[in-house]
Structures are given as C-alpha cells and as structure tokens.
Design an enzyme around this catalytic site. Sequence first.
Site, PDB file in Angstrom:
ATOM      1  N   LYS A  76       0.863  -1.184   0.000  1.00  0.00           N
ATOM      2  CA  LYS A  76       0.000   0.000   0.000  1.00  0.00           C
ATOM      3  C   LYS A  76       0.898   1.232   0.000  1.00  0.00           C
ATOM      4  O   LYS A  76       1.935   1.255   0.697  1.00  0.00           O
ATOM      5  CB  LYS A  76      -0.883  -0.037   1.250  1.00  0.00           C
ATOM      6  CG  LYS A  76      -1.905   1.086   1.346  1.00  0.00           C
ATOM      7  CD  LYS A  76      -2.793   0.903   2.573  1.00  0.00           C
ATOM      8  CE  LYS A  76      -3.878   1.957   2.683  1.00  0.00           C
ATOM      9  NZ  LYS A  76      -4.753   1.753   3.855  1.00  0.00           N
ATOM     10  N   SER A 151      -9.659   1.875   2.829  1.00  0.00           N
ATOM     11  CA  SER A 151      -8.768   2.633   1.996  1.00  0.00           C
ATOM     12  C   SER A 151      -7.747   1.792   1.237  1.00  0.00           C
ATOM     13  O   SER A 151      -7.130   2.293   0.309  1.00  0.00           O
ATOM     14  CB  SER A 151      -8.024   3.672   2.851  1.00  0.00           C
ATOM     15  OG  SER A 151      -7.212   3.026   3.814  1.00  0.00           O
ATOM     16  N   SER A 175      -9.862  -0.577   7.014  1.00  0.00           N
ATOM     17  CA  SER A 175      -9.311  -0.484   5.660  1.00  0.00           C
ATOM     18  C   SER A 175      -8.603  -1.717   5.128  1.00  0.00           C
ATOM     19  O   SER A 175      -8.234  -1.747   3.962  1.00  0.00           O
ATOM     20  CB  SER A 175      -8.363   0.705   5.566  1.00  0.00           C
ATOM     21  OG  SER A 175      -9.126   1.879   5.473  1.00  0.00           O
TER      22      SER A 175
HETATM   23  N1  GLN Z   1     -13.304   4.289   6.451  1.00  0.00           N
HETATM   24  C1  GLN Z   1     -12.573   4.643   7.622  1.00  0.00           C
HETATM   25  C2  GLN Z   1     -12.120   6.087   7.539  1.00  0.00           C
HETATM   26  O1  GLN Z   1     -12.309   6.679   6.517  1.00  0.00           O
HETATM   27  C3  GLN Z   1     -11.418   3.709   7.865  1.00  0.00           C
HETATM   28  C4  GLN Z   1     -10.237   3.999   7.020  1.00  0.00           C
HETATM   29  C5  GLN Z   1      -9.038   3.175   7.405  1.00  0.00           C
HETATM   30  O2  GLN Z   1      -9.161   2.146   8.056  1.00  0.00           O
HETATM   31  N2  GLN Z   1      -7.872   3.675   7.024  1.00  0.00           N
HETATM   32  O3  GLN Z   1     -11.590   6.615   8.478  1.00  0.00           O
END
Ligand code: GLN
Length: 483
Positions: A76, A151, A175
């Site tokens: 990532k 994400s 994410s």
């Molecule tokens: N959807 C969540 C957020 O936008 C989690 C994102 C993540 O785990 N990086 O904060």
Amino acid sequence: MHQLTLAEIARGLADKKFSSEELTKVLLARIAQLDPQLNSFISLTEDLALSQAKAADARRANGESGALLGAPIAHKDLFCTQGIRTSCGSKMLDNFKAPYDATVVAKLAAAGAVTLGKTNMDEFAMGSANESSYYGAVKNPWNLEHVPGGSSGGSAAAVAARLLPAATGTDTGGSIRQPAALTNLTGLKPTYGRVSRWGMIAYASSLDQGGPMARTAEDCAILLQGMAGFDANDSTSIDEPVPDYSASLNGSLQGLRIGVPKEYFSAGLDPRIAELIHNSVKELEKLGAVIKEISLPNMQHAIPAYYVIAPAEASSNLSRFDGVRFGYRCENPVNLIDLYKRSRGEGFGPEVQRRIMVGAYALSAGYYDAYYLKAQKIRRLIKNDFMAAFNEVDIILGPTTPNPAWKLGAKNSDPVAAYLEDVYTITANLAGLPGLSMPAGFVDGLPVGVQLLAPYFQEGRLLNVAHQYQLNTDWHTRTPTGF
Ligand code: GLN
C-alpha cells in the site's frame, strides 16, 4: 501461474517448478495488460522486482528456503519505500521519495519478498471506497462499475484480480477488512502493536495497524509472519514473541465458543448479507463450534466516537505537511501564511480537508471536553464490552460490512453515508483487537465478508478458524470474470 497462492508459490519455488524471476515477469506482464481497467497501482517497481527476484532465486540456489523467499507482493502506498515514490494517495506527496524503508517493507524484503509496486489507496487512508485518491478511483474486479472498498482498495483489487497473490494493507477503521470483504479476499488487522508502524505514514496513530491481504487465511499467515514483531523504532510496538502462524492453522474447532452479537443484526444490515452470515455460522457449527448470542451494548456509539478520535489524531499528524517540512509547495507564495494556506489547500483533497477541520475543531480549547474527551470515554466502554464478551466466548462473529460494494460515485455527495459503512469494523480499532474478514458468499454477484474478532494477540486463532472454514467452503476460490 497467476492463480497460485503464496503457499503454492512457495512449494513451486522449492520444487524448482519455476523461478521467482519467471513468476515475476508473468505477473508484471499481467499487471501491464489488466491494471488499466482497475487502476490498482500508483507506481510499478519493475526493476526492483526483477533484481529482488533474481536475488531470491540465487538465495534458493544456495540452499536457503522460506515461504516468502521469491514471493511477489505489493505495498500500500503509505509504507515508506526508500528511493521510491510514497504518495499516500495524495497530491501532497506526489513527488515524495521516501529516504528509508518502513520496518514492514524492510522485514518483508529481508525475508525475500519481491515488491512489484505500490498500490492505490484513499488519500491518507481516509475513506471506504478508494475514491478519494489523487490518482483516481480503483475499480472492483467483480464489477467494474462498483468500488473495491477502501482505503486499501488498490491492494484489494490487485489481489482479487490475480495480478499478484498478496499485498500489504493498513487498517485504521476497517481499511484491510472492508476492501477484503468487498473483493472476496481474506484480510487481517492484527492487534494494535503487533506490526510496526515505523515508516507507515500516520493517519490516526492510536488506531493504525498494518496487516496482510490475500486470497486465503493460509496466505495471510505467511505474510503476517513476515510483518509481525517488536520494533524498537515504534514506541507502541509490543515486545511479545511472534508465534508460528502457519502452525496454528490446523487446530480443531471442536468446542470453540463463537459469540454472535445481537446488535449486529439491526435494521441497517442488508438481509441477504444477514442470511450469508447465518450460513457461515452453521458451517462453523458443523466443524464443532458452539454458538452463543452475546451483546456489545455500546456499539451504537462507535461511529460517532471514531469520527471524532480519528480526525483529531489526523489533524495533528497531518500538520507536518505544510510545504516547508514536508509535501507539496504552492507556486509564488506572497508570505508565510499564504504559503501554508495555499500549499495545504491545493495539496490536500476535500475529504482530507474535511477531517482536518473536524479534528481541529474537536481538539480546540472550548470543545475538547465535549467531543474528544467524551469520545475517549466511549472508547473505553467499547473496550470493556469486548472484555466482558471474551470472558464468555473465544471468537466474535458477524458481518464485515452492512452492504455489498456500492456503485462508483454513489456516496460521494454524502460523506456520512460512507462513514456508516464502517459500523462493524471500527470497534476493533477502538479496542485495539485483532480482526479478520473472509469470503462468505455473494449478493448480486458481489462478494460478502464475514468478520471474526479475537482477544489480543490471538491472530493465530482467527487464522485457524478462517483456514478450517476455507477447507470446507469454496467462496474464497471464486475468480472474477475477465480476470
Ligand atoms: N473508512 C474509515 C475512515 O475513513 C477507515 C479507514 C481506514 O481504516 N484507514 O476513516
């Protein structure tokens, strides 16, 4: 060759059926051919990959072995990679080449993994659809009109489309697990402190945790083995011995106590997903597990608490991107304030700006007690709920997401609608617990995930349950048409 899992690749390399260099070339060609449909990579690292593959082949020829020696993966794009762009999905870091490798990157490279590239992601890991990336949305290989989740959407789409067997992700509020669920993968968020955060660009430091994304639990065990462990460079890293995760896969589930929280099956859950979750419960019962209804009474407060704490930490973490110390700098600033304002205004996208505003507000003198402190108290209540539940059960099971993957753009005008999709995943981050999502069936041709949560440092238990489930089901083997 592109269908092989990490475990199969390890056997193939050990049996000299193919070399890492051959495999790497096949996958790089496949990425060049198919990724334009998906946009799952921000950067490809062909030269690095080929030199790492050759080095891994040479190590094997010298008698070395290891499940990751010569295994192709991707990171990532928020894991720092020395000399390679590390963008975090943001214009702010579009030209940032990290001066060092993240611990996770260094550990996997030392184990012989081959890095094919850096995967697309929501900007600064904020999002659940991979639509906030500066590099454009990622498409779900199961239906190119739908989001892959986020994400870690690039890692998810690439692995689901068989562009490579496994990739790293990070999970602040879901994410890893949510994109795994929406693309038919197995993804594991480890216990907070299990995997080093050093060199992992921070979103919300008390919640962020790196982990593996792959098609099987067996492969998650292999990748986690290479990622986990104490790191003196990370003050929240925990000095606990790392068990042999692959050795934990084959335990019997006889007598395993599985808790199913009643709060999970509320009105917001798609009834077709509820049915698939009940089917997975029945499957585990056949394997000897005992099911018990439990309660997590404070779950309803998780989204409001998370969406105060995560933006609060983000507003602090992202203050370093000011065009001076780090990041994009605007053209022709007239003075220092103009430089800060325009660099941040032009360098950050709208979702990141929204989070910074919310976070700065929640931390400001007049509102700190009302929002941030309150949210931290809720966080403790949520943790206490889990501690009470784990006195009665060994594993908690439920859906990973309330809905399958939505259409690209469907939630763009309503950020709160997207936040609500995190309802099942964020509690594990608030409590610091490990969680895994695994394939549990399909709704309208789109994958559905079942989530398992375990007590601290019981990643092996999660992988054991998921592996036994996968020996008895074939959801995880399904391949998206066209890939
Ligand atoms: N959807 C969540 C957020 O936008 C989690 C994102 C993540 O785990 N990086 O904060």
